[in-house]
Design an enzyme around this catalytic site. Sequence first.
Site, PDB file in Angstrom:
ATOM      1  N   ASP A 120       0.855  -1.192   0.000  1.00 48.74           N
ATOM      2  CA  ASP A 120       0.000   0.000   0.000  1.00 48.74           C
ATOM      3  C   ASP A 120       0.888   1.237   0.000  1.00 48.74           C
ATOM      4  O   ASP A 120       1.959   1.244   0.620  1.00 48.74           O
ATOM      5  CB  ASP A 120      -0.907   0.027   1.232  1.00 48.74           C
ATOM      6  CG  ASP A 120      -1.937  -1.093   1.226  1.00 48.74           C
ATOM      7  OD1 ASP A 120      -2.408  -1.437   0.131  1.00 48.74           O
ATOM      8  OD2 ASP A 120      -2.263  -1.608   2.305  1.00 48.74           O
TER       9      ASP A 120
ATOM     10  N   ASP B 107      -7.085  -1.316  -4.563  1.00 49.97           N
ATOM     11  CA  ASP B 107      -8.143  -0.934  -3.627  1.00 49.97           C
ATOM     12  C   ASP B 107      -9.063   0.116  -4.232  1.00 49.97           C
ATOM     13  O   ASP B 107     -10.277   0.091  -4.030  1.00 49.97           O
ATOM     14  CB  ASP B 107      -7.535  -0.388  -2.328  1.00 49.97           C
ATOM     15  CG  ASP B 107      -6.731  -1.428  -1.570  1.00 49.97           C
ATOM     16  OD1 ASP B 107      -7.058  -2.624  -1.688  1.00 49.97           O
ATOM     17  OD2 ASP B 107      -5.774  -1.046  -0.873  1.00 49.97           O
TER      18      ASP B 107
END
Length: 212
Positions: free
Chosen positions: A151, A185
């Site tokens: 991430d 995401d």
Amino acid sequence: MSLKKSIILIILVLLIDQISKIYIKTHFKLQDSIEVFDWFKIFFIENNGMAWGTKISDFSSYISERTAKVILTLFRVFAIFGIGYWLYNATKNKSSKVLILAIALIFAGALGNIIDSVFYGVLFDSSRNQVATFLPEAGGYDGLLHGKVVDMLHLPLYNDYLPDWIPFYGGEFFTFFEPVFNVADVAISVGFVMLIVFNKKAFPKTKHDGDN
């Protein structure tokens, strides 16, 4: 929207997702951060679990973290087959463009994170206190199915002390939006939002004989 166009979209999302993750993994140490704007940062973290870093082992003390990780990864793999079948049926039945686009984005995002979970433990060494190497001679930081999701997108839209007049939390330091996420995401979130906001277009009611 045809299956061919859906596959092209999926490939494009996957390329953007994986290129960004590989770049971050091979140029940043864990927890490294670059401020792009006041409200947008590149902040490298690794997620070992589900959304917001949740783990299956958080809900059960009988399951070890490593076992829980394998269960989660295998669940994701089975889920992607289900989403893929849903996409195939939607294109075959000529469903609405909104539905097909939403499923394609969800599929691409889910597959992007699955690649991390399945392969990254083998493909890279650790990012802790060092910049990771792709295909290191000494081997990766973990085994197959034990990879961590990369991430890097952080949007602290508000990052300051709250006004004193706000009940209960006034005067406390507050960050909105705190979670760190990735391109995969974003694709999943956009797909789900499309299904919710454009629900009637995604799932139009068909008229039956005798309906007015």
